[in-house]
Design an enzyme around this catalytic site. Structure first.
Site, short mmCIF file in Angstrom:
data_model
loop_
_atom_site.label_atom_id
_atom_site.label_comp_id
_atom_site.label_asym_id
_atom_site.label_seq_id
_atom_site.Cartn_x
_atom_site.Cartn_y
_atom_site.Cartn_z
N GLY A 1 0.81 -1.23 0.00
CA GLY A 1 0.00 0.00 0.00
C GLY A 1 0.83 1.26 0.00
N VAL B 1 -6.29 0.59 3.53
CA VAL B 1 -5.31 1.57 3.04
C VAL B 1 -5.21 1.46 1.52
CG1 VAL B 1 -4.01 1.56 5.19
CG2 VAL B 1 -3.44 -0.10 3.42
N CYS B 2 -4.39 2.32 0.91
CA CYS B 2 -4.21 2.28 -0.54
C CYS B 2 -3.77 0.88 -0.97
CB CYS B 2 -3.11 3.26 -0.98
SG CYS B 2 -3.56 4.99 -0.80
N PRO B 3 -4.19 0.39 -2.07
CA PRO B 3 -5.07 1.03 -3.05
C PRO B 3 -6.53 0.60 -2.89
CG PRO B 3 -4.11 -0.93 -4.01
CD PRO B 3 -3.64 -0.89 -2.58
N ASN C 1 -8.74 6.66 4.88
CA ASN C 1 -7.37 6.74 4.36
C ASN C 1 -7.24 8.01 3.51
OD1 ASN C 1 -4.72 5.67 3.82
ND2 ASN C 1 -5.44 5.23 1.75
#
Lengths: 476, 83
Positions: free
Chosen positions: A124, B21-23, B48
């Site tokens: 992430g 969280v990303c993505p 986020n």
């Protein structure tokens, strides 16, 4: 009312953190003036942290969001940062004020980039992105950084059965380097000294063709900056525009104008893409300038103290156990992320009785200083705290405990990033951003690997999330 | 931890990706919109901040309308109408 109370608390914490950092800086200065060198790293780290968090500046996002969501904001931000940084870097190189050094080029750089790229999508965030996200309270990023730290430390120290896979040619070449045999014990030692060290390093300004064609300072501006960074960056911006935003922009333009579009509209389209996320693009400019300024200040410190590595200052202060047999510690002289995390992992393992100094990475090159005397590690801490201050000021700080699948993605992604960065001698910053800006084409090779790895990572997450969505929709 | 994607009424959907969280938030947002019909409204809850920047640009490029965005105790709430 409760929200206002929380905002106030956040601001107070931001001031406390900044105050503590100022106090730490003063204490270091009081202990010995040489520590100013380390304090400079703290505050550049802090500045990077502020800017990375504000700009949501993550290298993983550059290719990942392009592939996953068709959003180019971060790819554009990085290319803008590169344009500014490479121009300043060329100016510094032309005045002999640069600390940049190119790294060996080879297929290992591309392969490492691919591994790193998969890792950064899973985790992430890239190496620098994970640090700023820790500052936002992101627990998954803590796991990613632990993965990077211990993944690298173990990776460079593995010997025994792993050495049986080492080609004989690496062993022969390594032996010819004349290093103490008790420091060449792991597979990575043979890889580094018997393979990577034999590869050529290229900096365009130092090639015969460029140096002859553009003598003097011009070779840095034409070779390192224009050819290696500016032209490729501008071309990539145009390619990204053509593939990702052109169609949609021109459709809107044509509708608004009620007619055909022309070249002027294309230029507006590129400008629109560059300014679509102002905070990212503006931070890209500032990060590029800051990274250049960082090099200038570090070189100034080195000239002031008459050294080229902080290990020499540690030795002068009597901390001889901190440094490698060459008298050095890891001191890049510019923005860098992963090696100091490897030192953190190595330091912890050493405390648990694992001999981490019997290898080239720690024993010969980077040393293993106590954490509080590790300059580059302070830069990483500065990034975390700078991001924390910015997120507290903007009411964006929230501690998020990693749960479920994110624990696996964080640890696995971090470990892959660690394993990808070591063989390439750097991460998204050290192996890509700094190298490209400094005139080393090997940086693009790592970048190509990162993008390829990110593509694979996005494919995997697309498949994974599609499965989960299908499960949720069963209830409809 | 699990993400939630629910149909909350006629033409109304809710996506909760808090903790992700990303993505993940941006991917789930994109996929949710793909499953909805034109004019449907999605209420998306996430925490986020980095994802917000990407999602806003993603919506703009695709022509979806961001009807409302608000912060509530560290959570970000977007109300999005699919184009």
């Amino acid at each position: 009312m409760a929200d206002q109370e929380n905002n106030k608390k956040g601001q107070i914490w931001a001031f406390i953190i900044t105050g503590v950092l100022i106090l730490i800086s003063l204490l270091y200065y009081k202990a010995n003036v040489y520590y100013i060198y380390l304090v400079v790293y703290i505050w550049f780290g802090f500045a990077y942290g502020l800017m990375l968090q504000y700009g949501r500046f993550c290298f993983a996002s550059a290719s990942r969001d392009l592939f996953a969501a068709g959003v180019p904001r971060m790819a554009v931000g990085i290319l803008v940062a590169l344009i500014f940084f490479s121009t300043i870097q060329a100016t510094l190189a032309s005045t002999n004020m640069s600390t940049f050094h190119p790294a060996p080029i080879g297929i290992q750089v591309l392969i490492s980039g691919i591994i790193f790229g998969v890792g950064m999508v899973l985790a992430g965030g890239c190496a620098s992105g994970s640090l700023y996200k820790i500052g936002e309270g992101n627990g998954t990023s803590i796991l990613a950084i632990l993965g990077i730290s211990f993944g690298q430390a173990i990776f460079v120290d593995l010997g025994g059965v792993f050495n049986s896979f080492v080609p004989e040619s690496w062993k022969v070449s390594s032996a010819a380097k004349g290093l103490p045999p008790d420091k060449v014990t792991s597979w990575f030692d043979y890889y580094l000294t018997g393979y990577v060290w034999d590869k050529a390093s290229v900096q365009l300004s130092h090639t015969k063709a460029i140096a002859n064609a553009f003598p003097g300072a011009l070779k840095y501006f034409i070779g390192d900056s224009l050819l290696n960074a500016l032209i490729p960056a501008v071309l990539l911006i145009i390619i990204i525009y053509a593939f990702y935003t052109r169609k949609g922009f021109l459709k809107k333009r044509s509708k608004a104008k009620g007619g055909a579009t022309g070249f002027g509209d294309e230029v507006s389209g590129v400008w629109n893409m560059l300014t679509a996320s102002k905070r990212t693009t503006i931070m890209g400019i500032l990060i590029g300038i800051t990274a250049g300024l960082h090099i200038y200040v570090m070189k100034g410190m080195q000239l002031k103290f008459g050294v080229n590595n902080f290990g020499q200052l540690l030795t002068r202060m009597g901390h001889t156990a901190d440094v490698s047999i060459r008298g050095t510690v890891f001191d890049p002289g510019y923005w860098y992320i992963t090696s100091q995390e490897a030192q953190f992992g190595g330091w912890v393992l050493q405390k648990f009785g694992w001999n981490m100094r019997d290898n080239v990475f720690f024993g010969v090159n980077n040393g293993l200083p106590e954490l509080w005397r590790n300059p580059a590690l302070w830069m990483s801490i500065g990034i975390i705290l700078g991001a924390m201050v910015m997120s507290l000021m903007n009411k964006e700080f929230k501690f998020k405990m990693p749960k479920g699948e994110l624990i696996a993605w964080g640890l696995l992604g971090g470990t892959l990033m660690g394993m990808g960065s070591r063989p390439a001698l750097g991460c998204n910053i050290g192996a890509f951003f700094i190298r490209v800006a400094g005139g080393d084409p090997g940086g693009w090779l790592f970048g190509l690997g990162m993008v390829t790895g990110a593509f694979v990572g996005v494919k995997f997450f697309n498949w994974w999330s599609e499965r989960k969505m299908a499960k949720e929709m069963e209830a409809f | 931890m699990a993400m939630k994607f629910e149909k909350t009424g006629e033409g109304k959907f809710m996506l909760d990706v808090c903790g992700y969280v990303c993505p993940h938030p941006q991917i789930y947002c994109k996929k949710s919109l793909e499953k909805m019909a034109e004019g449907d409204v999605l209420e998306m809850v996430f925490d986020n901040p980095s994802s917000a920047e990407t999602i806003v640009q993603m919506l703009d490029q695709a022509g979806h309308e961001l009807l409302e965005k608000k912060h509530e105790g560290g959570k970000i709430i977007f109300r999005i109408q699919k184009a």
